[in-house]
Design a protein around this motif. Structure first.
Motif, PDB file in Angstrom:
ATOM      1  N   THR A  78      47.658  53.273  43.562  1.00 27.01           N
ATOM      2  CA  THR A  78      49.090  53.065  43.394  1.00 27.01           C
ATOM      3  C   THR A  78      49.309  51.609  42.991  1.00 27.01           C
ATOM      4  N   THR A  79      49.875  51.381  41.845  1.00 28.56           N
ATOM      5  CA  THR A  79      50.059  50.007  41.370  1.00 28.56           C
ATOM      6  C   THR A  79      51.097  49.280  42.227  1.00 28.56           C
ATOM      7  N   PRO A  80      50.730  48.110  42.769  1.00 32.10           N
ATOM      8  CA  PRO A  80      51.713  47.361  43.559  1.00 32.10           C
ATOM      9  C   PRO A  80      52.843  46.868  42.658  1.00 32.10           C
ATOM     10  N   ALA A  81      54.068  47.018  43.126  1.00 36.29           N
ATOM     11  CA  ALA A  81      55.210  46.562  42.334  1.00 36.29           C
ATOM     12  C   ALA A  81      55.675  45.199  42.831  1.00 36.29           C
ATOM     13  N   GLY A  82      56.198  44.409  41.932  1.00 36.17           N
ATOM     14  CA  GLY A  82      56.814  43.137  42.319  1.00 36.17           C
ATOM     15  C   GLY A  82      55.848  42.052  42.710  1.00 36.17           C
ATOM     16  N   ARG A  83      54.582  42.163  42.275  1.00 38.38           N
ATOM     17  CA  ARG A  83      53.622  41.096  42.551  1.00 38.38           C
ATOM     18  C   ARG A  83      53.279  40.417  41.234  1.00 38.38           C
ATOM     19  N   GLU A  84      53.225  39.111  41.271  1.00 36.48           N
ATOM     20  CA  GLU A  84      52.863  38.379  40.061  1.00 36.48           C
ATOM     21  C   GLU A  84      51.366  38.510  39.811  1.00 36.48           C
ATOM     22  N   LEU A  85      50.997  38.801  38.600  1.00 37.41           N
ATOM     23  CA  LEU A  85      49.579  38.900  38.246  1.00 37.41           C
ATOM     24  C   LEU A  85      49.251  37.858  37.194  1.00 37.41           C
ATOM     25  N   THR A  86      49.528  36.618  37.532  1.00 33.37           N
ATOM     26  CA  THR A  86      49.407  35.571  36.512  1.00 33.37           C
ATOM     27  C   THR A  86      48.192  34.676  36.682  1.00 33.37           C
ATOM     28  N   GLY A  87      47.418  34.932  37.691  1.00 36.38           N
ATOM     29  CA  GLY A  87      46.319  34.014  37.977  1.00 36.38           C
ATOM     30  C   GLY A  87      45.066  34.223  37.149  1.00 36.38           C
ATOM     31  N   GLY A  88      45.081  35.218  36.265  1.00 35.90           N
ATOM     32  CA  GLY A  88      43.896  35.475  35.464  1.00 35.90           C
ATOM     33  C   GLY A  88      42.722  35.912  36.310  1.00 35.90           C
ATOM     34  N   GLU A  89      41.524  35.538  35.885  1.00 32.92           N
ATOM     35  CA  GLU A  89      40.312  36.035  36.550  1.00 32.92           C
ATOM     36  C   GLU A  89      40.149  35.490  37.975  1.00 32.92           C
ATOM     37  N   ARG A  90      40.910  34.458  38.322  1.00 28.19           N
ATOM     38  CA  ARG A  90      40.742  33.870  39.654  1.00 28.19           C
ATOM     39  C   ARG A  90      41.628  34.527  40.704  1.00 28.19           C
TER      40      ARG A  90
END
Ligand SMILES: [Zn+2]
Ligand SMILES: [Zn+2]
Length: 262
Positions: free
Chosen positions: A130-142
């Motif tokens: 289930t894809t989490p909603a409302g979370r930032e995924l901006t950190g790239g590979e780290r």
């Protein structure tokens, strides 16, 4: 109970029984893991309910199952956490959901209760894809490719070698799942120059080392499963608490504090 939680609990019980400076930490962590496992099981066994991935929507359904974790900490936790747990148990309904929401959108490793409660929830999201909603995924590979969480630790394991990863994985502090990461790179800032990356190792913990970066002055612990195959990274990371003292004394900040606050 799922294999994952059982494995953590067994390892924590085992290490807590060994005489070492980390005994109290591990005894508390074992109790906390049991409470997390119980919460996780209640999520998994809810009939006719699957998480939506949106915390706002899911909180009403999971809220009552969270009580057991708060009670465990109120009874067995270190005094300051025990008091906070009791305050949360006595609090008006919006207090706990507000804390969870705050952590979900703006994670902080000093938010003990939100982190402890959202680990089983986020892991359940992962297991149900289930894809989490409302979370930032901006950190790239780290940051975690699933939930955007920061790494709690790194570990090396013997597996079919892929040239890029060198068998190093990071473990997410939020959903407790893992992702492959390059071997000689700072997990905080991406520094790649070997001269800037330092390792500290003590004979007391042969399979654990500090992986520190002199560019950003951050560190995490690396657990080497090729040296100790039955180690359980999340728990052995807590066990090697004395290494955190060394890192702090040398001016390094941990990328993400663990659940015992080190
Ligand atoms: Zn994650
Ligand atoms: Zn760095």
């Amino acid at each position: 109970m799922s294999n994952f939680w059982n494995k953590q609990i067994e390892r924590a019980d085992h290490l807590a029984n060994e005489s070492s400076g980390s005994k109290e930490l591990l005894t508390f962590y074992a109790q906390l893991l049991r409470a997390q496992a119980e919460f996780y099981d209640s999520l998994r066994s809810s009939k006719d309910w699957l998480p939506s991935g949106d915390l706002e929507t899911d909180v009403p359904a999971i809220r009552s199952s969270m009580t057991v974790l708060l009670q465990t900490v109120a009874q067995h936790g270190p005094p300051s956490l025990a008091e906070e747990a009791q305050t949360l148990l006595d609090a008006e309904p919006p207090v706990l959901p507000d804390k969870l929401r705050e952590y979900w959108h703006n994670p902080s490793d000093t938010q003990f209760f939100a982190k402890a409660l959202l680990q089983p929830y986020a892991r359940w999201l992962n297991e149900t894809q289930t894809t989490p909603a409302g979370r930032e995924l901006t950190g790239g590979e780290r940051t975690c490719p699933f939930c955007g969480g920061r790494p709690q630790l790194s570990f090396l394991q013997a597996k079919e070698s892929t040239a890029e990863s060198g068998n190093r994985d990071l473990l997410c502090a939020t959903c407790l799942t893992t992702w492959e990461f390059r071997r000689v790179v700072c997990a905080n800032c991406g520094e790649e120059r070997p001269a800037k990356l330092g390792y500290f190792h003590s004979p007391e913990f042969d399979h654990v080392r500090i992986e520190a970066c002199d560019s950003c002055k951050h560190y995490l612990k690396g657990i080497d499963l090729t040296r100790l195959g039955y180690a359980v990274p999340l728990v052995d990371e807590v066990y090697a608490a004395p290494l955190d003292l060394w890192a702090r004394e040398h001016g390094y900040t941990k990328i993400e504090l663990n659940l015992v606050g080190l």
